[in-house]
Motif scaffolding. Structure first.
Motif, PDB file in Angstrom:
ATOM      1  N   GLU A  98       0.828  -1.207   0.000  1.00 29.46           N
ATOM      2  CA  GLU A  98       0.000   0.000   0.000  1.00 29.46           C
ATOM      3  C   GLU A  98       0.866   1.263   0.000  1.00 29.46           C
ATOM      4  N   ARG A 101       2.229   1.728  -3.510  1.00 28.71           N
ATOM      5  CA  ARG A 101       1.212   2.111  -4.491  1.00 28.71           C
ATOM      6  C   ARG A 101       0.681   3.523  -4.272  1.00 28.71           C
ATOM      7  N   HIS A 102       0.380   3.865  -3.015  1.00 30.53           N
ATOM      8  CA  HIS A 102      -0.333   5.108  -2.745  1.00 30.53           C
ATOM      9  C   HIS A 102       0.529   6.210  -2.138  1.00 30.53           C
TER      10      HIS A 102
END
Length: 143
Positions: A98, A101-102
């Motif tokens: 996560e 990705r973010h």
């Protein structure tokens, strides 16, 4: 007539606390960073102690190195235990995927995951490099 200190304390504790509601705040103590990065930081700090402890092994350094290792484990372990206390928080730390990705929101804006991981790991890696540098200098001086 003015009250004495004892009377003021009694009046304050009897009236002021009765009026205040017990408000529970949900505080995010995870900083949203993945646990694996904290584990890598601990491993690198302990690696620093191990490199110096093995490279400069003398009986006089055994106890200080053990104390340093205990402090490192304690300083990272206590907050980890503290995070698990009480009710489950509404927020949780991001997984490594996560984060990649973010990214992560910082005070100055969004930071890419790769950049955040590099920024977090720079100091522990430099400390381990410093340990090897100290051993190299010690080896050159004693040779």
């Amino acid at each position: 007539m003015s009250k004495g200190l004892a009377e003021a304390i009694i009046d304050y504790s009897a009236t002021a606390h009765a009026e205040l509601p017990n408000v529970r705040q949900d505080v995010d103590r995870t900083f949203e960073m993945p646990t694996v990065l904290y584990g890598a930081t601990v491993a690198l700090y302990l690696g620093f102690i191990a490199v110096l402890g093995i490279g400069l092994s003398t009986p006089e350094l055994a106890i200080p190195m053990a104390i340093f290792a205990i402090f490192i484990v304690g300083l990272f372990g206590a907050p980890a235990l503290w995070l698990g206390l009480g009710r489950k928080p509404e927020t949780r730390a991001k997984s490594f995927g996560e984060l990649m990705r973010h990214g992560i929101a910082t005070h100055t804006g969004l930071l890419k995951g790769k950049d955040a991981a590099i920024q977090m790991m720079v100091l522990p890696v430099l400390i381990v490099v410093w340990a090897f540098t100290v051993l190299l200098i010690a080896g050159i001086v004693t040779a």
